[in-house]
Design a protein around this motif. Structure first.
Motif, PDB file in Angstrom:
ATOM      1  N   SER A 118       0.828  -1.200   0.000  1.00 21.34           N
ATOM      2  CA  SER A 118       0.000   0.000   0.000  1.00 21.34           C
ATOM      3  C   SER A 118       0.865   1.253   0.000  1.00 21.34           C
ATOM      4  O   SER A 118       0.555   2.240  -0.671  1.00 21.34           O
ATOM      5  CB  SER A 118      -0.911  -0.005   1.227  1.00 21.34           C
ATOM      6  OG  SER A 118      -1.592   1.211   1.352  1.00 21.34           O
ATOM      7  N   HIS A 168      -3.555   2.644  -2.434  1.00 20.20           N
ATOM      8  CA  HIS A 168      -4.731   1.764  -2.378  1.00 20.20           C
ATOM      9  C   HIS A 168      -6.007   2.560  -2.674  1.00 20.20           C
ATOM     10  O   HIS A 168      -6.038   3.789  -2.549  1.00 20.20           O
ATOM     11  CB  HIS A 168      -4.841   1.062  -1.010  1.00 20.20           C
ATOM     12  CG  HIS A 168      -5.021   2.011   0.152  1.00 20.20           C
ATOM     13  ND1 HIS A 168      -4.023   2.236   1.074  1.00 20.20           N
ATOM     14  CD2 HIS A 168      -6.073   2.790   0.529  1.00 20.20           C
ATOM     15  CE1 HIS A 168      -4.454   3.104   1.982  1.00 20.20           C
ATOM     16  NE2 HIS A 168      -5.694   3.455   1.667  1.00 20.20           N
ATOM     17  N   GLU A 169      -7.024   1.816  -3.069  1.00 23.28           N
ATOM     18  CA  GLU A 169      -8.342   2.413  -3.338  1.00 23.28           C
ATOM     19  C   GLU A 169      -9.172   2.398  -2.055  1.00 23.28           C
ATOM     20  O   GLU A 169      -8.949   1.571  -1.163  1.00 23.28           O
ATOM     21  CB  GLU A 169      -9.068   1.638  -4.441  1.00 23.28           C
ATOM     22  CG  GLU A 169      -8.366   1.647  -5.796  1.00 23.28           C
ATOM     23  CD  GLU A 169      -8.400   3.006  -6.478  1.00 23.28           C
ATOM     24  OE1 GLU A 169      -9.075   3.930  -5.961  1.00 23.28           O
ATOM     25  OE2 GLU A 169      -7.745   3.152  -7.532  1.00 23.28           O
ATOM     26  N   SER A 225     -10.478  -0.913  -0.041  1.00 23.06           N
ATOM     27  CA  SER A 225      -9.751  -2.092  -0.523  1.00 23.06           C
ATOM     28  C   SER A 225      -9.379  -3.048   0.600  1.00 23.06           C
ATOM     29  O   SER A 225      -9.145  -4.227   0.368  1.00 23.06           O
ATOM     30  CB  SER A 225      -8.484  -1.661  -1.282  1.00 23.06           C
ATOM     31  OG  SER A 225      -7.671  -0.840  -0.459  1.00 23.06           O
ATOM     32  N   ARG A 265      -9.019   6.892  -0.704  1.00 21.28           N
ATOM     33  CA  ARG A 265      -7.968   6.534  -1.667  1.00 21.28           C
ATOM     34  C   ARG A 265      -6.627   7.096  -1.185  1.00 21.28           C
ATOM     35  O   ARG A 265      -6.570   8.215  -0.676  1.00 21.28           O
ATOM     36  CB  ARG A 265      -8.308   7.091  -3.045  1.00 21.28           C
ATOM     37  CG  ARG A 265      -7.170   6.929  -4.044  1.00 21.28           C
ATOM     38  CD  ARG A 265      -7.458   7.635  -5.349  1.00 21.28           C
ATOM     39  NE  ARG A 265      -8.334   6.834  -6.195  1.00 21.28           N
ATOM     40  CZ  ARG A 265      -8.751   7.232  -7.393  1.00 21.28           C
ATOM     41  NH1 ARG A 265      -8.405   8.430  -7.843  1.00 21.28           N
ATOM     42  NH2 ARG A 265      -9.530   6.454  -8.115  1.00 21.28           N
ATOM     43  N   GLY A 291      -6.423  -3.017  -4.498  1.00 22.42           N
ATOM     44  CA  GLY A 291      -7.876  -2.900  -4.648  1.00 22.42           C
ATOM     45  C   GLY A 291      -8.293  -2.286  -5.968  1.00 22.42           C
ATOM     46  O   GLY A 291      -9.484  -2.166  -6.254  1.00 22.42           O
TER      47      GLY A 291
END
Length: 649
Positions: free
Chosen positions: A405, A410-411, A414, A421, A463
């Motif tokens: 990450s 990362h989204e 996720s 985000r 994600g």
């Protein structure tokens, strides 16, 4: 997938050689032959020049793969070592030949193909770099010839331009006209990054305590080589015994190797300029320098003849009052954070100046506290990405679960806790530089994802399902022996060679003791200002104690000790440095046991000593992490790795 290559296999075990042949054929490569010995290999090389050689270290016959490697280097043919032997002495000798890869038997087909691809990448980038440097030199040479100025000034400028191609600590220019040695003595000793001290007859007299007549007598007794040649180690000692002036220079200025570059001048019969390069390193020159001299000779002859045609005073004694100390007391932009003028550090600066302007991946290695982050920052400051982001990530300071990450972002949603985000370090460094510190501590499962990001120049957020293109220059650093980590299965071979395109090895402080005084005074000035104390000097006895200490913690340890010494100082002079206590029973007059310990043993011992002084306390003011200059999380990671338990204190 790499392109199809013509590959020679040099392996004395037929079954293994044939297995290699089948793997290569399957991958679309052409095998030009299978040699069992160095003699066989020479035959195949003469018949059809291969584009790559797979080379076993141990072969049938008297000569080894290492002997053949020297020939391949001369021919500029890339090679990859194959060996099942992990003998440290053999591997050290093999590394000195600078292979384009190393495969430890047994290896998988995938390992072989990736190593070939990386070898091809190394070869292409190495040739590009060499061509680029030589073209730059040719351009500089034309400018020098066209500019007005004295003979001495223009010869000096040629010598400075040569520094990027031929490293030296001293260069002497010897002039012959009609087979007679002229009275002109022109030389330059390197005293800093862009600082050179002129060495004429007067300076030689001061350095050697000899009269001018005595120096000239030694010069007249010394023959000058008419062809490019080099002398290292014992060969240098032997040539000094035969050449009195070289012996004088070697003894008085601590020189240990020499390269001769003759520049014959057709304007004068039996005349010429002979450049004699000296180094304080015992193995500074090699056969590649001879081929370089051949390529440069024509351009140098043209340049020198042009200088002579505009100079009517060639055989007159030059003024000894001229001092070419260019850039005196001025730091080149990009090196502000690096203190020192030792020959080993100046050579390091040369390497940085070579690699910084291009986007080549750099791997910085060295013990803890040697200044790897400062070197990375210098590379970034001297690069074309100077005005772009410089993003750092410490791979040892993050839990394995967070590294992906942190690197790729990362989204939202996720994973548990991902409330929004996040942009990762790769995206933050887009169009700039990403510094991967302590890369040796990166978990194995993350290494494959990092390799893919570097190779494909794109990442995917955790994600997410869309690839994101990134334009990032990678600089990595580690105090681990990555080759050992590869051999032990803890670091991917393909990632190692992808990172190790341009390796920079930082010397420990004990190998650059000439810089200890400069560093100490720098830290005195820095921490006197920070603490508001008027401490400006260090006593000679305190400085001597710094020079006799072996510095397992390197520059970081010196910095911390100077800071503590300033806080403890009662006057404007540091009288005593609180160095860690050395067990005198372990040291005798004939040998120093410290030298026989591994880096890890010394690091472990040093951390234990500091923890004992702090009663096991890691965090807070006066804690071990503050004294050692490490974040508490990094220190805890180091302790775990070195088997140090807090319960012991």
């Amino acid at each position: 997938m790499s392109k199809s290559l013509k590959i020679l296999i040099v392996e004395d075990q037929f079954v293994e050689a044939n297995h290699l042949r089948l793997m290569l054929k399957k991958a679309g490569h052409t095998v030009t032959g299978m040699a069992r010995s160095v003699t066989d290999a020479k035959y195949y090389i003469a018949q059809e020049r291969p584009e790559l050689v797979l080379l076993d270290i141990f072969l049938s016959g008297k000569e080894t793969g290492i002997d053949l490697a020297e020939i391949l280097k001369e021919e500029n043919i890339p090679f990859i070592y194959l060996s099942a032997n992990s003998n440290e002495e053999v591997l050290s000798k093999a590394k000195l030949t600078h292979p384009h890869g190393f495969l430890v038997k047994p290896f998988r087909e995938k390992d072989l193909l990736v190593t070939i691809e990386i070898a091809e990448y190394h070869q292409e980038h190495g040739i590009e770099s060499s061509i680029r440097k030589e073209l730059l030199f040719q351009k500089q040479l034309k400018t020098i010839v066209q500019k007005s100025g004295s003979w001495d000034d223009r010869v000096f400028n040629i010598i400075i331009a040569l520094q990027s191609l031929i490293s030296f600590d001293l260069v002497m220019a010897v002039f012959y006209i009609d087979n007679k040695l002229t009275s002109r003595v022109l030389g330059y000793a390197r005293t800093g990054l862009h600082e050179y001290q002129r060495i004429g007859i007067e300076e030689l007299q001061n350095i050697t305590a000899l009269k001018e007549s005595e120096i000239n007598e030694l010069r007249n007794k010394s023959k000058v080589e008419t062809e490019a040649t080099f002398y290292n180690d014992q060969d240098f000692i032997k040539i000094c015994d035969k050449t009195p002036i070289k012996k004088l220079i070697a003894n008085s200025m601590n020189m240990k190797s020499n390269l001769m570059l003759p520049v014959p001048i057709s304007l004068h019969e039996n005349g010429g300029l002979y450049l004699s390069f000296f180094s304080r390193q015992s193995n500074n020159y090699n056969k590649n320098h001879l081929t370089l001299c051949e390529r440069l000779q024509e351009s140098l002859i043209y340049a020198i003849e042009n200088l002579i045609s505009h100079d009517k005073k060639l055989d007159q004694k030059g003024s000894s009052s001229i001092n070419h100390s260019t850039g005196k007391n001025v730091k080149t932009t990009g090196f502000e954070a690096i203190i020192g003028k030792s020959p080993i550090l100046l050579k390091l600066f040369d390497h940085i100046l070579q690699v910084a302007p291009v986007d080549t991946t750099v791997l910085i290695t060295g013990e803890s506290g040697t200044g790897k982050e400062s070197i990375a920052h210098s590379i970034q400051q001297l690069s074309n990405r100077k005005g772009q982001p410089f993003v750092k990530i410490n791979c040892s300071a993050l839990p394995p679960s967070l590294i992906e990450s942190e690197l790729f972002g990362h989204e939202k949603g996720s994973f548990t806790g991902a409330s929004e985000r996040r942009i990762g370090k790769f995206e933050q460094a887009d169009k700039g530089t990403l510094f991967l510190d302590e890369i040796g501590d990166m978990p194995l499962e993350m290494q494959a994802k990092l390799l893919r990001a570097i190779q494909e120049k794109e990442i995917e957020r955790v994600g997410g399902n869309l690839p994101i293109k990134v334009n990032v220059r990678i600089i990595a650093a580690t105090n681990c022996n990555l080759e050992k980590e590869v051999a032990d299965g803890r670091f991917r071979l393909d990632l190692y060679y992808r990172l190790n395109v341009f390796p920079i090895q930082l010397p420990p402080l004990r190998e650059r003791k000439e810089d200890i005084g400069l560093l100490a005074r720098h830290f005195i000035s820095l921490y006197s200002f920070k603490t508001g104390k008027n401490v400006t000097e260090i006593a000679e006895s305190a400085l001597k104690s710094l020079l006799s200490y072996q510095w397992p913690g390197n520059i970081r340890e010196l910095e911390n000790l100077i800071e503590r010494s300033i806080l403890l100082a009662k006057t404007d002079t540091i009288e005593h440095i609180p160095l860690p206590v050395i067990d005198e029973t372990k040291i005798n007059n004939t040998s120093n046991e410290w030298y026989f310990k591994t880096i890890q043993e010394n690091e472990r011992e040093h951390i234990i000593n500091v923890l004992e002084k702090c009663n096991g306390r890691i965090r807070g003011t006066g804690g071990a992490s503050e004294i050692l200059g490490l974040p508490p999380t990094t220190l805890a990671s180091r302790m775990q790795k070195l088997g140090i338990k807090r319960s012991h204190f």
